[in-house]
Design a protein around this motif. Structure first.
Motif, PDB file in Angstrom:
ATOM      1  N   GLN A 166       0.807  -1.230   0.000  1.00 38.52           N
ATOM      2  CA  GLN A 166       0.000   0.000   0.000  1.00 38.52           C
ATOM      3  C   GLN A 166       0.839   1.278   0.000  1.00 38.52           C
ATOM      4  OE1 GLN A 166      -2.921   0.253   3.203  1.00 38.52           O
ATOM      5  NE2 GLN A 166      -4.514   0.577   1.672  1.00 38.52           N
TER       6      GLN A 166
ATOM      7  N   MET B 137       2.551   2.398  -3.417  1.00 41.78           N
ATOM      8  CA  MET B 137       1.766   2.707  -4.606  1.00 41.78           C
ATOM      9  C   MET B 137       2.245   3.952  -5.359  1.00 41.78           C
ATOM     10  SD  MET B 137      -2.033   1.519  -3.310  1.00 41.78           S
ATOM     11  CE  MET B 137      -2.812   2.756  -4.346  1.00 41.78           C
TER      12      MET B 137
ATOM     13  N   SER C 195      -3.371   0.907  -7.676  1.00 43.79           N
ATOM     14  CA  SER C 195      -4.155   0.278  -6.613  1.00 43.79           C
ATOM     15  C   SER C 195      -4.488  -1.177  -6.917  1.00 43.79           C
ATOM     16  CB  SER C 195      -5.455   1.056  -6.375  1.00 43.79           C
ATOM     17  OG  SER C 195      -6.389   0.830  -7.417  1.00 43.79           O
TER      18      SER C 195
ATOM     19  N   SER D 125      -5.907  -4.345  -4.808  1.00 42.26           N
ATOM     20  CA  SER D 125      -7.285  -4.746  -5.091  1.00 42.26           C
ATOM     21  C   SER D 125      -7.370  -6.122  -5.737  1.00 42.26           C
ATOM     22  CB  SER D 125      -7.959  -3.708  -5.991  1.00 42.26           C
ATOM     23  OG  SER D 125      -8.112  -2.484  -5.316  1.00 42.26           O
TER      24      SER D 125
ATOM     25  N   THR E 166     -10.137   2.205   1.251  1.00 42.60           N
ATOM     26  CA  THR E 166     -10.201   3.429   0.440  1.00 42.60           C
ATOM     27  C   THR E 166      -9.445   4.573   1.116  1.00 42.60           C
ATOM     28  OG1 THR E 166     -12.313   2.798  -0.540  1.00 42.60           O
ATOM     29  CG2 THR E 166     -11.741   5.137  -0.587  1.00 42.60           C
TER      30      THR E 166
ATOM     31  N   ASN F  97      -5.667   3.720   1.013  1.00 39.52           N
ATOM     32  CA  ASN F  97      -5.116   3.696  -0.340  1.00 39.52           C
ATOM     33  C   ASN F  97      -4.716   5.079  -0.828  1.00 39.52           C
ATOM     34  OD1 ASN F  97      -5.215   0.976  -0.888  1.00 39.52           O
ATOM     35  ND2 ASN F  97      -6.827   1.093  -2.416  1.00 39.52           N
ATOM     36  N   TYR F  98      -5.553   6.064  -0.568  1.00 40.34           N
ATOM     37  CA  TYR F  98      -5.395   7.351  -1.237  1.00 40.34           C
ATOM     38  C   TYR F  98      -4.951   8.488  -0.333  1.00 40.34           C
ATOM     39  CZ  TYR F  98      -7.659   4.728  -4.884  1.00 40.34           C
ATOM     40  OH  TYR F  98      -7.941   3.762  -5.815  1.00 40.34           O
TER      41      TYR F  98
ATOM     42  N   THR G  65     -10.549   0.411  -5.386  1.00 39.10           N
ATOM     43  CA  THR G  65     -10.150   0.861  -6.720  1.00 39.10           C
ATOM     44  C   THR G  65     -11.137   1.840  -7.327  1.00 39.10           C
ATOM     45  OG1 THR G  65      -8.917  -1.160  -7.212  1.00 39.10           O
ATOM     46  CG2 THR G  65      -9.686   0.086  -9.100  1.00 39.10           C
TER      47      THR G  65
END
Length: 376
Positions: A53, A56, A71, A75, A253, A256-257, A376
Protein backbone atom coordinates in the motif's frame (compact mmCIF):
# COMPACT_ATOMS: atom_id res chain seq x y z
CA UNK A 1 2.85 -27.28 31.02
CA UNK A 2 4.98 -25.80 33.79
CA UNK A 3 4.55 -26.85 37.41
CA UNK A 4 3.21 -23.43 38.35
CA UNK A 5 -0.10 -24.34 36.71
CA UNK A 6 -0.63 -27.17 39.17
CA UNK A 7 -3.27 -29.86 39.04
CA UNK A 8 -6.08 -27.43 38.42
CA UNK A 9 -4.47 -26.26 35.19
CA UNK A 10 -4.09 -29.84 33.97
CA UNK A 11 -7.67 -30.74 34.77
CA UNK A 12 -8.86 -27.73 32.81
CA UNK A 13 -7.13 -29.02 29.68
CA UNK A 14 -7.34 -32.83 29.92
CA UNK A 15 -10.91 -34.15 30.30
CA UNK A 16 -11.60 -37.34 32.22
CA UNK A 17 -12.00 -40.52 30.15
CA UNK A 18 -15.46 -40.67 28.62
CA UNK A 19 -16.24 -37.06 29.51
CA UNK A 20 -17.25 -34.60 26.78
CA UNK A 21 -14.38 -32.46 25.50
CA UNK A 22 -14.76 -28.93 26.80
CA UNK A 23 -14.12 -25.77 24.86
CA UNK A 24 -10.87 -23.87 25.37
CA UNK A 25 -11.12 -21.31 28.16
CA UNK A 26 -9.12 -18.21 28.96
CA UNK A 27 -6.17 -18.79 31.28
CA UNK A 28 -5.26 -22.24 29.98
CA UNK A 29 -2.09 -23.18 28.12
CA UNK A 30 -4.20 -24.28 25.15
CA UNK A 31 -5.79 -20.82 24.95
CA UNK A 32 -2.35 -19.20 25.01
CA UNK A 33 -1.03 -21.48 22.25
CA UNK A 34 -4.12 -20.86 20.12
CA UNK A 35 -3.88 -17.09 20.59
CA UNK A 36 -0.15 -17.07 19.70
CA UNK A 37 -0.54 -19.23 16.61
CA UNK A 38 -3.51 -17.37 15.15
CA UNK A 39 -1.99 -14.03 16.11
CA UNK A 40 0.99 -15.02 13.91
CA UNK A 41 -1.35 -16.12 11.12
CA UNK A 42 -3.33 -12.90 11.25
CA UNK A 43 -0.12 -10.87 11.40
CA UNK A 44 1.29 -12.51 8.26
CA UNK A 45 -1.99 -12.28 6.34
CA UNK A 46 -2.34 -8.52 6.74
CA UNK A 47 1.38 -7.86 6.42
CA UNK A 48 1.49 -9.61 3.04
CA UNK A 49 -1.68 -7.95 1.82
CA UNK A 50 -0.89 -4.37 2.82
CA UNK A 51 2.87 -4.11 2.53
CA UNK A 52 2.29 -2.87 -1.05
CA UNK A 53 0.00 0.00 0.00
CA UNK A 54 2.63 2.65 0.84
CA UNK A 55 4.59 1.68 -2.30
CA UNK A 56 1.77 2.71 -4.61
CA UNK A 57 3.08 6.21 -5.44
CA UNK A 58 6.53 4.69 -6.17
CA UNK A 59 4.98 1.95 -8.34
CA UNK A 60 3.11 4.65 -10.26
CA UNK A 61 6.47 6.22 -11.14
CA UNK A 62 8.32 2.93 -11.78
CA UNK A 63 5.77 1.54 -14.23
CA UNK A 64 4.29 4.79 -15.60
CA UNK A 65 0.77 4.09 -14.27
CA UNK A 66 -1.82 6.24 -12.54
CA UNK A 67 -3.14 5.91 -8.98
CA UNK A 68 -6.11 3.71 -9.87
CA UNK A 69 -3.91 1.35 -11.89
CA UNK A 70 -1.39 1.20 -9.05
CA UNK A 71 -4.15 0.28 -6.61
CA UNK A 72 -4.64 -2.99 -8.55
CA UNK A 73 -1.61 -4.44 -6.75
CA UNK A 74 -3.78 -4.49 -3.62
CA UNK A 75 -7.28 -4.75 -5.09
CA UNK A 76 -6.42 -7.77 -7.23
CA UNK A 77 -5.07 -9.60 -4.18
CA UNK A 78 -8.16 -8.91 -2.13
CA UNK A 79 -10.40 -9.88 -5.06
CA UNK A 80 -8.79 -13.31 -5.47
CA UNK A 81 -8.79 -13.67 -1.69
CA UNK A 82 -12.54 -12.99 -1.67
CA UNK A 83 -13.21 -15.55 -4.40
CA UNK A 84 -10.91 -18.08 -2.72
CA UNK A 85 -12.87 -17.79 0.52
CA UNK A 86 -15.85 -19.45 -1.15
CA UNK A 87 -13.63 -22.48 -1.82
CA UNK A 88 -11.22 -22.73 1.10
CA UNK A 89 -13.88 -22.45 3.81
CA UNK A 90 -15.80 -25.49 2.53
CA UNK A 91 -12.51 -27.38 1.94
CA UNK A 92 -11.65 -26.86 5.60
CA UNK A 93 -15.13 -28.15 6.53
CA UNK A 94 -14.17 -31.38 4.74
CA UNK A 95 -10.48 -31.99 5.57
CA UNK A 96 -9.78 -30.00 8.74
CA UNK A 97 -8.75 -26.55 9.93
CA UNK A 98 -5.05 -26.68 10.80
CA UNK A 99 -3.93 -28.33 7.54
CA UNK A 100 -5.57 -25.62 5.43
CA UNK A 101 -4.18 -22.84 7.63
CA UNK A 102 -0.55 -23.95 7.45
CA UNK A 103 -0.43 -24.87 3.75
CA UNK A 104 -2.17 -21.62 2.76
CA UNK A 105 0.27 -19.40 4.64
CA UNK A 106 3.30 -21.25 3.25
CA UNK A 107 1.99 -20.83 -0.30
CA UNK A 108 1.33 -17.11 0.23
CA UNK A 109 4.91 -16.60 1.44
CA UNK A 110 6.31 -18.36 -1.66
CA UNK A 111 4.14 -16.30 -4.04
CA UNK A 112 5.25 -13.08 -2.29
CA UNK A 113 8.87 -13.95 -3.03
CA UNK A 114 7.72 -14.68 -6.60
CA UNK A 115 6.23 -11.18 -6.91
CA UNK A 116 9.62 -9.74 -5.91
CA UNK A 117 11.25 -11.63 -8.79
CA UNK A 118 8.61 -10.86 -11.43
CA UNK A 119 10.12 -8.87 -14.37
CA UNK A 120 6.99 -6.94 -15.44
CA UNK A 121 3.93 -5.18 -14.01
CA UNK A 122 1.72 -7.97 -15.36
CA UNK A 123 3.93 -10.55 -13.67
CA UNK A 124 3.74 -8.70 -10.37
CA UNK A 125 -0.06 -8.59 -10.61
CA UNK A 126 -0.22 -12.33 -11.37
CA UNK A 127 1.88 -13.19 -8.32
CA UNK A 128 -0.16 -10.84 -6.16
CA UNK A 129 -3.35 -12.52 -7.37
CA UNK A 130 -1.91 -15.87 -6.26
CA UNK A 131 -0.94 -14.37 -2.88
CA UNK A 132 -4.55 -13.36 -2.31
CA UNK A 133 -5.84 -16.77 -3.37
CA UNK A 134 -3.46 -18.52 -0.95
CA UNK A 135 -4.28 -16.20 1.95
CA UNK A 136 -7.96 -17.03 1.60
CA UNK A 137 -7.19 -20.28 3.39
CA UNK A 138 -5.95 -18.42 6.46
CA UNK A 139 -8.64 -15.75 6.46
CA UNK A 140 -11.54 -18.19 6.10
CA UNK A 141 -10.42 -20.85 8.54
CA UNK A 142 -9.00 -18.84 11.46
CA UNK A 143 -12.38 -17.38 12.43
CA UNK A 144 -14.06 -20.78 12.11
CA UNK A 145 -11.38 -22.48 14.22
CA UNK A 146 -11.91 -19.94 17.01
CA UNK A 147 -15.71 -20.24 16.83
CA UNK A 148 -15.45 -24.03 17.23
CA UNK A 149 -12.68 -24.31 19.81
CA UNK A 150 -13.01 -21.29 22.15
CA UNK A 151 -15.62 -21.20 24.91
CA UNK A 152 -18.48 -18.85 23.90
CA UNK A 153 -17.88 -16.68 26.97
CA UNK A 154 -14.34 -15.90 25.76
CA UNK A 155 -14.94 -15.86 22.00
CA UNK A 156 -15.10 -12.06 21.74
CA UNK A 157 -11.72 -11.74 23.46
CA UNK A 158 -10.12 -14.50 21.36
CA UNK A 159 -11.45 -13.05 18.13
CA UNK A 160 -10.22 -9.63 19.22
CA UNK A 161 -6.71 -11.00 19.83
CA UNK A 162 -6.70 -12.59 16.37
CA UNK A 163 -7.84 -9.35 14.76
CA UNK A 164 -5.21 -7.58 16.86
CA UNK A 165 -2.70 -9.74 14.99
CA UNK A 166 -4.30 -8.51 11.78
CA UNK A 167 -3.83 -4.93 12.95
CA UNK A 168 -0.16 -5.44 13.90
CA UNK A 169 0.42 -7.19 10.59
CA UNK A 170 -1.20 -4.40 8.63
CA UNK A 171 0.79 -1.84 10.60
CA UNK A 172 4.09 -3.71 10.31
CA UNK A 173 3.64 -4.45 6.63
CA UNK A 174 2.93 -0.83 5.82
CA UNK A 175 5.54 0.51 8.25
CA UNK A 176 8.37 -1.77 7.13
CA UNK A 177 7.72 -1.35 3.43
CA UNK A 178 7.01 2.37 3.72
CA UNK A 179 10.36 3.01 5.42
CA UNK A 180 12.49 0.40 3.65
CA UNK A 181 11.35 1.46 0.18
CA UNK A 182 13.21 4.75 0.71
CA UNK A 183 16.46 2.75 1.08
CA UNK A 184 15.90 -0.54 -0.82
CA UNK A 185 14.22 -1.44 -4.09
CA UNK A 186 10.58 -2.49 -3.94
CA UNK A 187 11.73 -5.95 -5.12
CA UNK A 188 13.93 -6.34 -2.03
CA UNK A 189 11.17 -5.17 0.29
CA UNK A 190 8.76 -7.79 -1.05
CA UNK A 191 11.44 -10.45 -0.59
CA UNK A 192 11.85 -9.46 3.07
CA UNK A 193 8.08 -9.68 3.63
CA UNK A 194 8.00 -13.16 2.08
CA UNK A 195 10.70 -14.33 4.48
CA UNK A 196 8.80 -13.00 7.50
CA UNK A 197 5.68 -14.84 6.33
CA UNK A 198 7.63 -18.11 6.19
CA UNK A 199 8.57 -17.65 9.86
CA UNK A 200 4.92 -16.97 10.75
CA UNK A 201 3.87 -20.18 8.96
CA UNK A 202 6.34 -22.16 11.10
CA UNK A 203 4.88 -20.62 14.28
CA UNK A 204 1.37 -21.51 13.13
CA UNK A 205 2.38 -25.12 12.42
CA UNK A 206 4.29 -25.53 15.69
CA UNK A 207 1.88 -23.96 18.20
CA UNK A 208 -1.70 -24.28 16.92
CA UNK A 209 -3.45 -27.16 18.75
CA UNK A 210 -5.29 -29.74 16.68
CA UNK A 211 -9.06 -29.24 16.52
CA UNK A 212 -11.16 -30.99 19.18
CA UNK A 213 -14.61 -29.89 17.98
CA UNK A 214 -14.19 -30.27 14.23
CA UNK A 215 -16.64 -32.62 12.51
CA UNK A 216 -15.91 -33.20 8.81
CA UNK A 217 -18.62 -32.52 6.23
CA UNK A 218 -18.47 -34.14 2.79
CA UNK A 219 -17.42 -31.70 0.06
CA UNK A 220 -20.44 -31.85 -2.26
CA UNK A 221 -21.67 -29.08 -4.54
CA UNK A 222 -25.27 -29.59 -3.51
CA UNK A 223 -24.32 -29.38 0.15
CA UNK A 224 -22.34 -26.16 -0.48
CA UNK A 225 -25.29 -24.52 -2.20
CA UNK A 226 -27.61 -25.59 0.61
CA UNK A 227 -25.22 -24.13 3.19
CA UNK A 228 -24.97 -20.78 1.40
CA UNK A 229 -28.76 -20.67 0.94
CA UNK A 230 -29.25 -21.43 4.63
CA UNK A 231 -27.11 -18.46 5.67
CA UNK A 232 -28.83 -16.02 3.30
CA UNK A 233 -32.23 -17.08 4.64
CA UNK A 234 -31.14 -16.13 8.15
CA UNK A 235 -32.65 -12.88 9.38
CA UNK A 236 -29.34 -11.42 10.56
CA UNK A 237 -26.40 -12.95 8.70
CA UNK A 238 -26.90 -11.13 5.36
CA UNK A 239 -26.78 -7.80 7.20
CA UNK A 240 -23.50 -8.80 8.82
CA UNK A 241 -22.15 -9.74 5.37
CA UNK A 242 -23.10 -6.26 4.13
CA UNK A 243 -21.39 -4.67 7.14
CA UNK A 244 -18.19 -6.49 6.25
CA UNK A 245 -18.33 -5.09 2.70
CA UNK A 246 -18.86 -1.52 3.93
CA UNK A 247 -16.33 -1.68 6.77
CA UNK A 248 -13.42 -2.95 4.71
CA UNK A 249 -14.36 -0.90 1.66
CA UNK A 250 -14.20 2.34 3.61
CA UNK A 251 -11.02 1.38 5.48
CA UNK A 252 -8.99 0.42 2.40
CA UNK A 253 -10.20 3.43 0.44
CA UNK A 254 -8.98 5.82 3.12
CA UNK A 255 -5.54 4.22 3.42
CA UNK A 256 -5.12 3.70 -0.34
CA UNK A 257 -5.39 7.35 -1.24
CA UNK A 258 -4.49 9.34 1.87
CA UNK A 259 -0.83 9.01 0.85
CA UNK A 260 -1.42 10.79 -2.47
CA UNK A 261 -3.08 13.65 -0.60
CA UNK A 262 -0.45 13.97 2.12
CA UNK A 263 2.45 13.96 -0.37
CA UNK A 264 0.86 16.92 -2.21
CA UNK A 265 0.07 20.46 -1.04
CA UNK A 266 -0.36 21.68 1.62
CA UNK A 267 1.23 18.78 3.55
CA UNK A 268 4.32 17.74 1.48
CA UNK A 269 5.06 14.64 3.58
CA UNK A 270 7.86 12.26 2.57
CA UNK A 271 7.38 8.60 1.58
CA UNK A 272 8.86 7.55 4.95
CA UNK A 273 6.36 9.73 6.81
CA UNK A 274 3.52 8.18 4.81
CA UNK A 275 4.78 4.74 5.85
CA UNK A 276 4.88 5.83 9.49
CA UNK A 277 1.13 6.45 9.37
CA UNK A 278 0.87 2.69 9.89
CA UNK A 279 1.58 3.36 13.58
CA UNK A 280 -2.10 4.33 13.74
CA UNK A 281 -2.86 0.61 13.47
CA UNK A 282 -1.78 0.37 17.12
CA UNK A 283 -5.17 1.79 18.04
CA UNK A 284 -6.75 -1.16 16.23
CA UNK A 285 -4.67 -3.63 18.22
CA UNK A 286 -6.13 -2.19 21.40
CA UNK A 287 -9.69 -1.70 20.16
CA UNK A 288 -10.13 -5.16 18.60
CA UNK A 289 -9.53 -6.96 21.91
CA UNK A 290 -11.18 -4.37 24.16
CA UNK A 291 -14.25 -3.76 22.02
CA UNK A 292 -14.65 -7.53 21.55
CA UNK A 293 -14.63 -8.00 25.32
CA UNK A 294 -17.10 -5.12 25.77
CA UNK A 295 -19.42 -6.75 23.23
CA UNK A 296 -19.30 -9.99 25.26
CA UNK A 297 -20.35 -7.97 28.30
CA UNK A 298 -22.83 -5.35 27.04
CA UNK A 299 -24.15 -6.90 23.84
CA UNK A 300 -22.92 -6.81 20.27
CA UNK A 301 -25.59 -4.56 18.80
CA UNK A 302 -25.06 -1.74 21.29
CA UNK A 303 -21.26 -1.75 21.07
CA UNK A 304 -21.25 -2.15 17.27
CA UNK A 305 -23.16 1.06 16.57
CA UNK A 306 -21.00 2.98 19.03
CA UNK A 307 -17.80 2.20 17.12
CA UNK A 308 -19.52 2.88 13.77
CA UNK A 309 -20.31 6.40 15.02
CA UNK A 310 -16.65 6.77 15.98
CA UNK A 311 -15.60 5.84 12.43
CA UNK A 312 -17.93 8.46 10.97
CA UNK A 313 -16.52 11.16 13.26
CA UNK A 314 -12.99 10.17 12.30
CA UNK A 315 -13.49 10.27 8.54
CA UNK A 316 -15.14 13.70 8.87
CA UNK A 317 -11.97 15.06 10.50
CA UNK A 318 -9.83 13.94 7.54
CA UNK A 319 -11.61 16.53 5.37
CA UNK A 320 -9.68 19.37 7.04
CA UNK A 321 -6.37 20.76 5.74
CA UNK A 322 -4.69 20.79 9.16
CA UNK A 323 -2.38 17.79 9.59
CA UNK A 324 -3.14 17.23 13.33
CA UNK A 325 -6.87 17.01 12.56
CA UNK A 326 -6.28 14.61 9.66
CA UNK A 327 -4.13 12.36 11.87
CA UNK A 328 -6.67 12.45 14.69
CA UNK A 329 -9.41 11.55 12.24
CA UNK A 330 -7.41 8.60 10.92
CA UNK A 331 -6.73 7.46 14.48
CA UNK A 332 -10.43 7.50 15.43
CA UNK A 333 -11.42 5.85 12.16
CA UNK A 334 -8.85 3.05 12.58
CA UNK A 335 -9.84 2.46 16.21
CA UNK A 336 -13.49 2.21 15.23
CA UNK A 337 -12.86 -0.01 12.22
CA UNK A 338 -10.97 -2.74 14.07
CA UNK A 339 -13.48 -2.66 16.93
CA UNK A 340 -16.43 -3.00 14.53
CA UNK A 341 -14.74 -5.83 12.61
CA UNK A 342 -14.03 -7.67 15.87
CA UNK A 343 -17.69 -7.45 16.93
CA UNK A 344 -19.05 -8.50 13.52
CA UNK A 345 -16.61 -11.43 13.25
CA UNK A 346 -17.54 -12.94 16.60
CA UNK A 347 -21.22 -12.29 15.84
CA UNK A 348 -20.98 -14.50 12.74
CA UNK A 349 -19.58 -17.39 14.77
CA UNK A 350 -22.29 -17.09 17.43
CA UNK A 351 -25.20 -16.75 15.01
CA UNK A 352 -24.32 -19.45 12.46
CA UNK A 353 -25.28 -22.81 13.94
CA UNK A 354 -24.46 -24.95 10.89
CA UNK A 355 -21.73 -24.85 8.21
CA UNK A 356 -19.79 -22.25 10.15
CA UNK A 357 -16.88 -22.43 7.72
CA UNK A 358 -19.20 -21.28 4.95
CA UNK A 359 -20.67 -18.52 7.14
CA UNK A 360 -17.19 -17.16 7.88
CA UNK A 361 -16.31 -17.47 4.20
CA UNK A 362 -19.36 -15.46 3.14
CA UNK A 363 -18.60 -12.70 5.65
CA UNK A 364 -14.98 -12.45 4.59
CA UNK A 365 -15.93 -12.73 0.90
CA UNK A 366 -18.06 -9.61 1.38
CA UNK A 367 -15.31 -8.01 3.48
CA UNK A 368 -12.56 -8.38 0.87
CA UNK A 369 -14.92 -7.69 -2.02
CA UNK A 370 -15.47 -4.31 -0.36
CA UNK A 371 -11.70 -3.81 -0.38
CA UNK A 372 -11.43 -4.64 -4.09
CA UNK A 373 -14.40 -2.65 -5.35
CA UNK A 374 -14.28 0.40 -3.11
CA UNK A 375 -10.48 0.41 -2.96
CA UNK A 376 -10.15 0.86 -6.72
Amino acid sequence: MSSTHGASGASAEIPAPGAPISHTEKGTQRFARTALALFAGGFATFALLYCVQPMMPMLSQAFGINAAQSSLILSLSTLTLAVGLLITGPISDAIGRKQVLVVSLLAAAVFTVGSALAPSWEGVLLMRALVGLALSGVAAVAMTYLSEEIHPHHLGLAMGLYIGGNAIGGMSGRLLSGVLVDYLSWHSVLGVMGGLALLAALVLWRFLPESRHFHPRPLRLRGLLQGYTLHFRDAGLPWLFLQGFLLMGSFVTLYNYIGYRLIAEPFHLSQTMIGLLAVLYLSGIYSSAQVGALADRFGRRRVFWLVIALMLAGVALTLFDRLPLVLLGMLLFTFGFFGAHSVASSWIGRRAQQARGQASSLYLFSYYLGSSIAGT
